[in-house]
Design a protein around this motif. Structure first.
Motif, PDB file in Angstrom:
ATOM      1  N   GLY A 119      -0.655   3.140   8.259  1.00 58.22           N
ATOM      2  CA  GLY A 119      -1.575   2.163   8.811  1.00 58.22           C
ATOM      3  C   GLY A 119      -0.926   0.881   9.263  1.00 58.22           C
ATOM      4  N   THR A 120       0.360   0.744   9.045  1.00 54.81           N
ATOM      5  CA  THR A 120       1.045  -0.487   9.467  1.00 54.81           C
ATOM      6  C   THR A 120       1.036  -0.565  10.992  1.00 54.81           C
ATOM      7  OG1 THR A 120       2.501  -0.368   7.539  1.00 54.81           O
ATOM      8  CG2 THR A 120       3.202  -1.792   9.353  1.00 54.81           C
ATOM      9  N   ARG A 121       0.623  -1.720  11.512  1.00 52.68           N
ATOM     10  CA  ARG A 121       0.648  -1.958  12.951  1.00 52.68           C
ATOM     11  C   ARG A 121       1.821  -2.895  13.237  1.00 52.68           C
ATOM     12  NH1 ARG A 121      -4.109  -0.275  15.172  1.00 52.68           N
ATOM     13  NH2 ARG A 121      -3.768  -1.537  17.047  1.00 52.68           N
ATOM     14  N   LEU A 122       2.660  -2.508  14.209  1.00 49.47           N
ATOM     15  CA  LEU A 122       3.869  -3.296  14.440  1.00 49.47           C
ATOM     16  C   LEU A 122       4.243  -3.338  15.906  1.00 49.47           C
ATOM     17  CD1 LEU A 122       6.289  -0.973  14.853  1.00 49.47           C
ATOM     18  CD2 LEU A 122       6.091  -0.832  12.385  1.00 49.47           C
ATOM     19  N   TYR A 123       5.091  -4.327  16.208  1.00 47.40           N
ATOM     20  CA  TYR A 123       5.673  -4.460  17.529  1.00 47.40           C
ATOM     21  C   TYR A 123       7.105  -3.943  17.478  1.00 47.40           C
ATOM     22  CZ  TYR A 123       1.878  -7.851  18.242  1.00 47.40           C
ATOM     23  OH  TYR A 123       0.658  -8.475  18.324  1.00 47.40           O
ATOM     24  N   LEU A 124       7.500  -3.214  18.519  1.00 41.70           N
ATOM     25  CA  LEU A 124       8.891  -2.808  18.685  1.00 41.70           C
ATOM     26  C   LEU A 124       9.521  -3.785  19.658  1.00 41.70           C
ATOM     27  CD1 LEU A 124      10.736  -0.600  17.583  1.00 41.70           C
ATOM     28  CD2 LEU A 124      10.285   0.729  19.641  1.00 41.70           C
ATOM     29  N   LEU A 125      10.435  -4.622  19.163  1.00 38.26           N
ATOM     30  CA  LEU A 125      10.929  -5.762  19.918  1.00 38.26           C
ATOM     31  C   LEU A 125      12.399  -5.591  20.306  1.00 38.26           C
ATOM     32  CD1 LEU A 125       9.482  -8.533  17.571  1.00 38.26           C
ATOM     33  CD2 LEU A 125       8.399  -7.570  19.606  1.00 38.26           C
ATOM     34  N   ALA A 126      12.727  -6.182  21.437  1.00 37.53           N
ATOM     35  CA  ALA A 126      14.121  -6.274  21.879  1.00 37.53           C
ATOM     36  C   ALA A 126      14.358  -7.690  22.372  1.00 37.53           C
ATOM     37  CB  ALA A 126      14.413  -5.268  22.990  1.00 37.53           C
ATOM     38  N   LYS A 127      15.583  -8.167  22.202  1.00 37.01           N
ATOM     39  CA  LYS A 127      15.856  -9.541  22.621  1.00 37.01           C
ATOM     40  C   LYS A 127      15.726  -9.662  24.130  1.00 37.01           C
ATOM     41  CE  LYS A 127      20.836  -9.459  23.413  1.00 37.01           C
ATOM     42  NZ  LYS A 127      22.129 -10.079  23.096  1.00 37.01           N
TER      43      LYS A 127
ATOM     44  N   GLY B  66      17.796  -4.356  24.427  1.00 33.35           N
ATOM     45  CA  GLY B  66      18.370  -5.343  23.502  1.00 33.35           C
ATOM     46  C   GLY B  66      19.852  -5.213  23.283  1.00 33.35           C
ATOM     47  N   GLU B  67      20.522  -4.474  24.164  1.00 33.06           N
ATOM     48  CA  GLU B  67      21.985  -4.307  24.081  1.00 33.06           C
ATOM     49  C   GLU B  67      22.409  -3.779  22.714  1.00 33.06           C
ATOM     50  OE1 GLU B  67      23.670  -8.029  25.135  1.00 33.06           O
ATOM     51  OE2 GLU B  67      23.060  -7.894  27.237  1.00 33.06           O
ATOM     52  N   GLY B  68      21.697  -2.726  22.256  1.00 39.64           N
ATOM     53  CA  GLY B  68      22.068  -2.050  21.031  1.00 39.64           C
ATOM     54  C   GLY B  68      21.419  -2.596  19.783  1.00 39.64           C
ATOM     55  N   ARG B  69      20.453  -3.503  19.921  1.00 38.25           N
ATOM     56  CA  ARG B  69      19.825  -4.092  18.740  1.00 38.25           C
ATOM     57  C   ARG B  69      18.323  -4.200  18.968  1.00 38.25           C
ATOM     58  NH1 ARG B  69      21.806  -7.413  14.468  1.00 38.25           N
ATOM     59  NH2 ARG B  69      20.256  -8.874  13.645  1.00 38.25           N
ATOM     60  N   LEU B  70      17.510  -3.895  17.946  1.00 40.69           N
ATOM     61  CA  LEU B  70      16.052  -4.007  18.045  1.00 40.69           C
ATOM     62  C   LEU B  70      15.498  -4.542  16.737  1.00 40.69           C
ATOM     63  CD1 LEU B  70      14.648  -1.571  16.233  1.00 40.69           C
ATOM     64  CD2 LEU B  70      15.305  -0.155  18.163  1.00 40.69           C
ATOM     65  N   GLU B  71      14.195  -4.853  16.817  1.00 42.22           N
ATOM     66  CA  GLU B  71      13.500  -5.333  15.628  1.00 42.22           C
ATOM     67  C   GLU B  71      12.093  -4.757  15.621  1.00 42.22           C
ATOM     68  OE1 GLU B  71      11.871  -9.586  13.988  1.00 42.22           O
ATOM     69  OE2 GLU B  71      13.959  -9.522  14.704  1.00 42.22           O
ATOM     70  N   ALA B  72      11.708  -4.213  14.474  1.00 42.31           N
ATOM     71  CA  ALA B  72      10.326  -3.721  14.283  1.00 42.31           C
ATOM     72  C   ALA B  72       9.629  -4.704  13.356  1.00 42.31           C
ATOM     73  CB  ALA B  72      10.334  -2.318  13.700  1.00 42.31           C
ATOM     74  N   ARG B  73       8.557  -5.365  13.892  1.00 40.26           N
ATOM     75  CA  ARG B  73       7.889  -6.416  13.129  1.00 40.26           C
ATOM     76  C   ARG B  73       6.390  -6.139  13.098  1.00 40.26           C
ATOM     77  NH1 ARG B  73       8.771 -12.549  14.989  1.00 40.26           N
ATOM     78  NH2 ARG B  73      10.943 -11.839  14.741  1.00 40.26           N
ATOM     79  N   SER B  74       5.809  -6.244  11.909  1.00 39.78           N
ATOM     80  CA  SER B  74       4.360  -6.042  11.795  1.00 39.78           C
ATOM     81  C   SER B  74       3.626  -7.182  12.482  1.00 39.78           C
ATOM     82  CB  SER B  74       3.952  -5.962  10.316  1.00 39.78           C
ATOM     83  OG  SER B  74       4.261  -7.180   9.658  1.00 39.78           O
ATOM     84  N   THR B  75       2.409  -6.916  12.901  1.00 39.57           N
ATOM     85  CA  THR B  75       1.640  -7.907  13.671  1.00 39.57           C
ATOM     86  C   THR B  75       1.380  -9.170  12.866  1.00 39.57           C
ATOM     87  OG1 THR B  75      -0.384  -6.768  12.975  1.00 39.57           O
ATOM     88  CG2 THR B  75       0.547  -6.160  15.121  1.00 39.57           C
TER      89      THR B  75
ATOM     90  N   VAL C 289      15.166  -4.802  10.999  1.00 36.51           N
ATOM     91  CA  VAL C 289      16.188  -5.047  12.019  1.00 36.51           C
ATOM     92  C   VAL C 289      17.161  -3.879  12.023  1.00 36.51           C
ATOM     93  CG1 VAL C 289      17.985  -6.609  12.836  1.00 36.51           C
ATOM     94  CG2 VAL C 289      15.987  -7.534  11.672  1.00 36.51           C
ATOM     95  N   ALA C 290      17.501  -3.393  13.196  1.00 38.46           N
ATOM     96  CA  ALA C 290      18.430  -2.260  13.298  1.00 38.46           C
ATOM     97  C   ALA C 290      19.333  -2.438  14.506  1.00 38.46           C
ATOM     98  CB  ALA C 290      17.662  -0.944  13.400  1.00 38.46           C
TER      99      ALA C 290
END
Length: 990
Positions: free
Chosen positions: A162-170, A271-280, A287-288
């Motif tokens: 049920g977690t809602r999140l954004y998949l983010l890149a710089k 994101g040039e090899g880097r991303l972030e998954a953050r909940s709303t 961070v990966a």
């Protein structure tokens, strides 16, 4: 009917291998000998020192086997290999490719260690690259691994339902195309692309929207790029991300991962090899990074590879010391050799030199300005003043600053030499001697990094690798590596060097240690049909380790190889398949095959000196009484260098003292590092840095000796111009005598004309060498007899000058014994000849090059030279002579001569101290100090001390049973297997 081809074939009998046949060998002093040596067996060549053993084994067999192998290579390959001269021999048949394992340590590079010599370091690098794990350098998390889209997706799917999140890149960097306004471009290809940081002339929102991005996350606010506000978005210094996807952790997402995987790949690309998954709500943040990175914080790390763990690679080497583990620093004890001197009287030695007097004046002026008078002694300086003297302050650069000013001039040789005089090697402060940078040292296996593994001894390393607890997956990857490492460590422990650390520098190994390591390395290579020529492999080995060495040599033989071993150890002789004695005596009185055959055949030959010693017919006479010394003694208390465990060391003066113990027990540490280096500073006033002197609480009785002399078997000359007469300083008197002859006076010849080192009387063609070297390019250089002087070194008019019917060339070919009669009326020459005769070197020729002498001959020549120096001083001071394994290279008959020399020295009031494993020599001592009980950490203690009879009864001493066997007269020595070597008895078969 069975076809003939289907009939089973009977096994063919194995044809005997033809022997190595030598015909007409005339190398050095060998007298046209012929000999057959069995292939595939272990042959021991023995004989007195200087009889021609090495000439036969190395200069003939090895030289020819190596030369033939190199001739089979291409011309291009031969130019990179050592050129081997052809030996003086009529014919050699059936000689296989040869490898020589000499006792001479030829390593000069500080980078070479025991681990690199044995290839263990190569396997260690592979081992840590495959099984090493490291903690994150940023957050300390232990999960640093290789990440890809699949593994990152797995981590996201592991979030709560049920977690809602954004998949983010710089936010990506943008390239905005702007056309030149002054000269409009006719085509788009001529437009100039400029990489802009997002600024006023263009809106980032528009550009991002064109690329397909729909939303941004700025802080906690979501910006829709399709709106008017989104189109005019310009990023500031705050946090801004592209929202690649919005996800909800549901069962459908877990069942069909295609969308998630595509989104992760897109985020990593953006994101040039880097991303972030953050909940709303911002409560969850993952961070990966793609590639080798921390799974917790995403911080990228250097991925492991074999080059990363090499100190010879720029990837892994410490940047401060360039992978050496040591750096050169100014040494206070070298800069200020005499701390009792005042500043004005040259306490700072480098500044007292004429070229640097101006700097000395500046120093004195700065110190006086500080309130320190110029007459202040260095040792009286306060800590603050001393710091100012070295580090400087204000306009005064300090001693270090002056040396820094010299660095731009280091391209000049004399400046480099000057700086190096006042520097010494110190441990690198950054890598602490590990040679590696911080990155490879973060990788660990079972709580040890590669530097800590290299600090283990071979015995400890074998135990660590054998009991290693790693995962099944890692063990599968490093299975072959572990097998190779354990196999090599086992070989090394079997040849008696298990006490050595893997990080031990190769150039600090003794000749015996170097040879045994090479032997173990060859066993690991598993070559076959090869000729191995070994030079006394038992050197430095305690009798208890000899059996292990013999086992290794037999294993090498059983691989199908041929071993030719130059050896004097009785247990090695007994383990051989074939024995050869060269002799009967040394020099011109040797060079013949005295006896050869299998062990049983050899012992029956009564004319053989070796056979008579082996059978017990001849032996060293045991002393009837032990000397008590002169009443004085040297006492060292609390010695703790290397593995010494705070030991007390007592040595009576005026006696013959032996130091025994197994290899690695601490003998050399206490004798060389502690005793000799301490006495060299106190008695000889040598400027030895304090870090090179073994630490101890106190040393007493040193004032009872007047001189100190360390004598070992290191070569004493490499030039053919250095000979017996020049080394003992006899040749100057001979040249003066020749110049006094009537013929020389008529021709106005001076002593200089009889020197082969300067122009004048020497042959101009060969420059006094007697031969001319012809460069054969890719083949070995050829030495040809000089046509002008015919090998006599001098010009014709010089050779016409004679003394008692002999010219200078004939005098140089005269033996020491003959020279005593020839120069009977010249006391200076006769005295020097008598000294050489006294140490058993009467057979040497006056002009014999010292580079051709054996180790035992070199050692005795040094003794004679030292005695001659004392006589020339007109005062014989009580001297402490220190010998390190003096029986190296000596036949049992030579040991007898050495013992006579030792007793003569002691009877003259001197003290002789020697480190030795030869129990025949130890039994001659007045006082024995046994160090042990084991090697490495298991040693470092004085197990027993006293006369040989007392040591033989000591229960805790490993040396005791071997010494007891010699004292009891049971053969020459007790073998490592516990058997007595006895003479064969004539028995009729039952």
């Amino acid at each position: 009917m069975l076809n003939e081809k289907e009939l089973p074939l009977a096994p063919r009998p194995k044809a005997p291998r033809p022997p190595i046949r030598l015909h007409g060998v005339r190398q050095n002093n060998l007298k046209n000998i012929s000999l057959d040596l069995p292939l595939g067996q272990m042959t021991v060549i023995t004989g007195v020192s200087g009889s021609g053993k090495s000439s036969l084994a190395f200069d003939t067999l090895y030289a020819e086997g190596s030369r033939r192998y190199m001739e089979s290579l291409s011309t291009y390959a031969r130019q990179f290999l050592e050129k081997m001269p052809r030996p003086l021999v009529d014919a050699i048949h059936n000689v296989p490719p040869a490898i020589a394992l000499e006792q001479r340590n030829s390593i000069v590079n500080n980078r070479t260690t025991v681990a690199t010599m044995t290839e263990i370091y190569d396997y260690l690098r592979l081992f840590f690259a495959a099984a090493g794990r490291q903690n994150c350098k940023t957050c300390g998390h232990d999960e640093v691994r290789t990440n890809d889209a699949d593994s990152i997706s797995e981590r996201i799917l592991a979030l709560p339902e049920g977690t809602r999140l954004y998949l983010l890149a710089k936010l990506p960097s943008l390239e905005v195309v702007e056309e030149d306004e002054e000269k409009p471009s006719k085509s788009k290809s001529k437009a100039k692309a400029k990489k802009k940081g997002i600024s006023g002339s263009s809106f980032a929102g528009q550009e991002l929207f064109k690329r397909g991005y729909q939303r941004l996350l700025v802080g906690t606010e979501v910006i829709d790029l399709s709106t008017a506000d989104g189109q005019i978005f310009i990023p500031d210094e705050g946090e801004a991300f592209v929202i690649v996807d919005r996800l909800a952790m549901t069962s459908s997402l877990r069942e069909d991962r295609t969308r998630l995987l595509d989104s992760v790949e897109q985020a990593l690309l953006t994101g040039e090899g880097r991303l972030e998954a953050r909940s709303t709500d911002g409560a969850i943040k993952l961070v990966a990074s793609q590639g080798y990175a921390c799974a917790h914080c995403g911080d990228p790390h250097t991925p492991p590879n074999a080059a990363l763990f090499s100190s010879n690679s720029p990837l892994g080497a410490c940047q401060t010391c360039s992978g050496f583990g040591e750096i050169l620093e100014l040494d206070e004890e070298l800069v200020v050799p005499d701390r009792a001197r005042s500043l004005r009287d040259g306490a700072v030695d480098p500044l007292s030199k004429p070229s640097y007097k101006d700097w000395e004046k500046e120093m004195l002026k700065a110190m006086e300005k500080r309130g320190v008078p110029a007459y202040t002694r260095y040792k009286d300086l306060k800590a603050g003043d001393r710091t100012f003297l070295w580090e400087g302050g204000g306009d005064y650069p300090g001693v270090r600053g002056y040396f820094d000013q010299l660095k731009p001039w280091k391209y000049k040789l004399h400046v480099r030499v000057f700086i190096r005089r006042f520097q010494s090697l110190r441990q690198c402060p950054d890598c602490k001697g590990s040679r590696l940078s911080a990155t490879p040292l973060r990788f660990r296996v079972a709580d040890k990094n590669v530097a800590e593994v290299l600090e283990l001894t071979m015995k400890e390393g074998l135990e660590w690798f054998s009991t290693l607890n790693i995962s099944a997956q890692d063990r599968k990857k490093v299975k072959e590596v572990l097998r190779q490492v354990c196999e090599r460590l086992d070989f090394l422990c079997h040849v008696g060097v298990g006490y050595l650390k893997l990080s031990r520098k190769g150039n600090t190994l003794s000749g015996g240690e170097y040879q045994r390591i090479s032997l173990a390395s060859q066993l690991g290579s598993k070559l076959s049909n090869t000729l191995y020529v070994l030079d006394e492999p038992s050197i430095g080995l305690h009798p208890c380790d000899t059996d292990k060495l013999i086992t290794v040599m037999h294993a090498l033989r059983d691989h199908g190889n041929t071993l030719v071993v130059v050896e004097h150890d009785t247990s090695v002789m007994r383990s051989s398949d074939y024995l050869v004695e060269v002799g009967p005596l040394a020099g011109t009185e040797g060079g013949e095959i005295v006896a050869s055959g299998t062990k049983a055949e050899f012992l029956k030959k009564r004319h053989s000196l070796t056979a008579r010693y082996l059978s017990g017919e001849l032996s060293l006479a045991k002393p009837t009484e032990r000397r008590a010394g002169n009443g004085s003694e040297i006492v060292i208390k609390g010695a703790r260098a290397n593995n010494l465990q705070n030991v007390d060391f007592r040595m009576p003066l005026g006696s013959l003292v032996a130091v025994t113990g197994v290899s690695g027990s601490g003998k050399s540490t206490i004798v060389h590092d502690t005793l000799y280096n301490s006495l060299a500073r106190l008695v000889l006033h040598e400027p030895i840095p304090s870090h090179e002197v073994g630490p101890c609480d106190s040393i007493d009785g040193w004032d009872k000796i007047g001189n100190l002399c360390l004598l070992d078997q290191t070569p004493i000359g490499r030039s053919s111009r250095s000979n017996t007469a020049t080394y003992i300083k006899m040749y100057d008197e001979i040249r003066r005598l020749m110049a006094q002859q009537a013929t020389a006076a008529r021709r106005h010849l001076t002593p200089t004309d009889f020197s082969f080192n300067v122009d004048g009387g020497r042959c101009a063609t060969c420059k006094g060498e007697g031969y001319v070297e012809v460069d054969m390019h890719f083949m070995a250089d050829v030495r040809l007899l000089c046509d002008d002087c015919e090998g006599k070194r001098f010009k014709k008019h010089v050779l016409e000058v004679q003394f008692r019917g002999k010219n200078i060339d004939e005098i140089l070919h005269t033996t020491i014994k003959e020279a005593q009669e020839l120069f009977a009326e010249n006391p200076a020459i006769v005295e020097k000849c008598a000294l050489l005769e006294e140490v058993g070197l009467g057979y040497l020729q006056l002009g014999q090059p010292v580079s051709s002498l054996s180790g035992g001959e070199c050692q005795r020549l040094k003794i004679a030279s030292t005695l001659d120096e004392q006589k020339s001083m007109g005062k014989v001071m009580p001297t402490l002579y220190i010998f390190d394994e003096p029986t190296t290279g000596l036949h049992i008959h030579d040991v007898k001569k050495l013992v006579e020399v030792f007793h003569r020295l002691v009877n003259k009031g001197h003290t002789v101290l020697f480190i030795e494993h030869n129990m025949d020599l130890v039994a001659q001592a007045d006082w024995v100090i046994d160090i042990g009980p084991g090697g490495g950490d298991a040693g470092g203690k004085v197990v027993a001390e006293g006369n040989p009879e007392k040591i033989a009864k000591s229960r805790g001493s490993i040396t005791a049973p071997y010494l007891a066997a010699v004292l009891a007269g049971n053969g020459n020595s007790l073998t490592a297997s516990g058997e007595f070597l006895q003479a064969p008895r004539d028995k009729k078969p039952k």
